[in-house]
Design a protein around this motif. Structure first.
Motif, mmCIF file in Angstrom:
data_model
loop_
_atom_site.group_PDB
_atom_site.id
_atom_site.type_symbol
_atom_site.label_atom_id
_atom_site.label_comp_id
_atom_site.label_asym_id
_atom_site.label_seq_id
_atom_site.Cartn_x
_atom_site.Cartn_y
_atom_site.Cartn_z
ATOM 1 N N VAL A 20 -38.090 -50.823 62.874
ATOM 2 C CA VAL A 20 -38.434 -50.059 64.063
ATOM 3 C C VAL A 20 -39.820 -49.489 63.873
ATOM 4 O O VAL A 20 -40.087 -48.835 62.876
ATOM 5 C CB VAL A 20 -37.460 -48.895 64.280
ATOM 6 N N CYS A 27 -38.746 -47.789 59.635
ATOM 7 C CA CYS A 27 -39.241 -47.050 60.796
ATOM 8 C C CYS A 27 -40.594 -46.441 60.502
ATOM 9 O O CYS A 27 -40.760 -45.773 59.490
ATOM 10 C CB CYS A 27 -38.247 -45.952 61.188
ATOM 11 N N CYS A 75 -27.615 -50.183 62.485
ATOM 12 C CA CYS A 75 -28.578 -50.920 61.673
ATOM 13 C C CYS A 75 -29.523 -49.957 60.958
ATOM 14 O O CYS A 75 -29.823 -50.114 59.778
ATOM 15 C CB CYS A 75 -29.359 -51.886 62.556
ATOM 16 N N SER A 94 -37.960 -49.656 69.085
ATOM 17 C CA SER A 94 -37.094 -50.828 69.094
ATOM 18 C C SER A 94 -36.707 -51.181 67.673
ATOM 19 O O SER A 94 -37.461 -50.954 66.742
ATOM 20 C CB SER A 94 -37.790 -52.015 69.762
ATOM 21 N N VAL A 95 -35.504 -51.736 67.533
ATOM 22 C CA VAL A 95 -34.979 -52.058 66.214
ATOM 23 C C VAL A 95 -34.887 -53.559 66.058
ATOM 24 O O VAL A 95 -34.355 -54.246 66.916
ATOM 25 C CB VAL A 95 -33.587 -51.432 66.009
ATOM 26 N N HIS A 96 -35.402 -54.058 64.957
ATOM 27 C CA HIS A 96 -35.275 -55.467 64.625
ATOM 28 C C HIS A 96 -34.496 -55.569 63.325
ATOM 29 O O HIS A 96 -34.790 -54.839 62.370
ATOM 30 C CB HIS A 96 -36.660 -56.100 64.460
ATOM 31 N N CYS A 125 -34.013 -52.252 58.326
ATOM 32 C CA CYS A 125 -34.961 -51.614 59.243
ATOM 33 C C CYS A 125 -35.950 -50.769 58.467
ATOM 34 O O CYS A 125 -35.635 -50.179 57.444
ATOM 35 C CB CYS A 125 -34.211 -50.724 60.230
ATOM 36 N N LEU A 160 -31.545 -45.863 72.084
ATOM 37 C CA LEU A 160 -31.081 -46.933 71.211
ATOM 38 C C LEU A 160 -29.596 -47.157 71.433
ATOM 39 O O LEU A 160 -28.846 -46.213 71.639
ATOM 40 C CB LEU A 160 -31.330 -46.574 69.738
ATOM 41 N N SER A 164 -44.290 -51.879 70.553
ATOM 42 C CA SER A 164 -43.452 -52.225 69.412
ATOM 43 C C SER A 164 -44.162 -53.258 68.561
ATOM 44 O O SER A 164 -44.708 -54.225 69.070
ATOM 45 C CB SER A 164 -42.115 -52.791 69.894
ATOM 46 N N GLU A 209 -25.538 -50.539 68.155
ATOM 47 C CA GLU A 209 -25.888 -51.528 67.145
ATOM 48 C C GLU A 209 -27.182 -51.168 66.437
ATOM 49 O O GLU A 209 -27.303 -51.304 65.211
ATOM 50 C CB GLU A 209 -26.008 -52.920 67.784
ATOM 51 N N ASP A 210 -28.182 -50.694 67.208
ATOM 52 C CA ASP A 210 -29.448 -50.283 66.610
ATOM 53 C C ASP A 210 -29.266 -49.100 65.667
ATOM 54 O O ASP A 210 -29.830 -49.052 64.573
ATOM 55 C CB ASP A 210 -30.455 -49.912 67.708
#
Length: 311
Positions: A11, A43, A92, A4-6, A41, A85, A26, A88-89
């Motif tokens: 991620v 990861c 990002c 998941s991407v914030h 982000c 994903l 996550s 948008e993710d």
């Protein structure tokens, strides 16, 4: 494995090593509680600590950590992470670092399916993120009313194997954007498309196999006549909700498109029961508001009463 991407924290992927079906969750920061090294982000693949017993009864700990960039790109990241994903993710993620930018570019240059439906961006940014796409076979830009002809034509020209495009509710496009050799097209809910545009469209794409024209209120028998005479390879046609269509338009399609296997005419009140039954007898699978099999059965029962009704 969960990814998941914030937009601020990043991620993170967590798994238990040595387990066939990894447990994943996550998290919002790298192991150790520290914040990401840079904004955007970050990861991280964190393998949580596993404790096992040695033959002597002593406990042993195994701990390892990997960044997302350390995973095999083609076999793991592109196949088992990125497809889950949204755009948008991915965009990002692209802004994190040069390494992630390279990861994004490599993915876009190899991906075959791209879903941009209902995304909001500028035409310039659309060109930027798709400039490396050269192997697309499936594309959706449904509900992208901001999209104009020029960037879409450029994308079509770079992807010669593109065979499915969804342009539903793309009010900013004109017939000039239709420049690829498509086999599957969906213009559902595009109520503002006029007959002249349809004529140009059908003349351009003579190899169409799947055509979805649902809820196009301006579609008439004349439009179907142009479709039938130009696109004789059609196998699936959906005109659900096109209430102006009659038996005449459908007859033209059926007589010219000999490969037609499926016809969706739900909510087409001007198409008669008699004609629908004749299509069923010809082996064409018909989807309508009422079961065609029931129509045929009902008409046969009437014939038993001595009333001759054609099926």
């Amino acid at each position: 494995m969960v990814c998941s991407v914030h937009p601020h924290h990043g991620v993170y992927l967590e798994r238990v090593p040595g387990v066939n079906a990894p447990a994943a969750r996550s998290v919002t920061r790298p192991p150790g509680g520290s914040e990401p090294d840079q904004p955007g982000c970050y990861c991280w693949l964190h393998a949580i600590q596993r404790t096992s017993h040695s033959p002597a009864g002593q406990k042993m700990s195994h701990r390892e950590s990997l960044q997302l960039l350390d995973l095999p790109w083609d076999d793991v990241v592109f196949q088992h992470i990125f497809p889950y994903l949204n755009v948008e993710d991915l965009c990002c993620l692209r802004e994190v670092s040069k390494g992630f930018q390279k990861l994004f570019i490599d993915y876009m240059s190899t991906c075959k399916k791209l879903d941009l439906s209902d995304c909001t961006m500028t035409n310039q940014y659309f060109q930027k993120i798709t400039e490396n796409c050269t192997n697309l076979q499936w594309l959706s830009v449904a509900k992208c009313s901001w999209l104009s002809d020029e960037p879409l034509i450029a994308l079509f020209n770079r992807n010669l194997h593109l065979h499915h495009v969804d342009l539903s509710a793309c009010s900013g496009l004109t017939s000039a954007a239709l420049q690829s050799d498509l086999q599957h097209i969906s213009t559902a809910n595009s109520s503002d498309v006029d007959i002249q545009t349809l004529e140009q469209f059908f003349c351009k794409f003579s190899r169409l196999k799947v055509v979805e024209l649902d809820k196009m209120e301006l579609l008439t028998d004349v439009g179907l006549h142009h479709l039938a005479t130009n696109c004789t390879h059609i196998e699936t046609l959906s005109v659900a909700g096109c209430w102006k269509l009659t038996d005449s338009g459908l007859k033209k399609v059926v007589n010219h498109c000999l490969k037609l296997k499926l016809l969706n005419i739900q909510n087409c009140p001007r198409v008669t029961e008699k004609y629908l039954c004749s299509l069923c007898v010809r082996g064409i699978h018909v989807i309508s508001s009422c079961s065609v099999a029931y129509m045929v059965k009902r008409r046969k029962q009437v014939n038993y009463l001595g009333i001759n009704i054609q099926i």
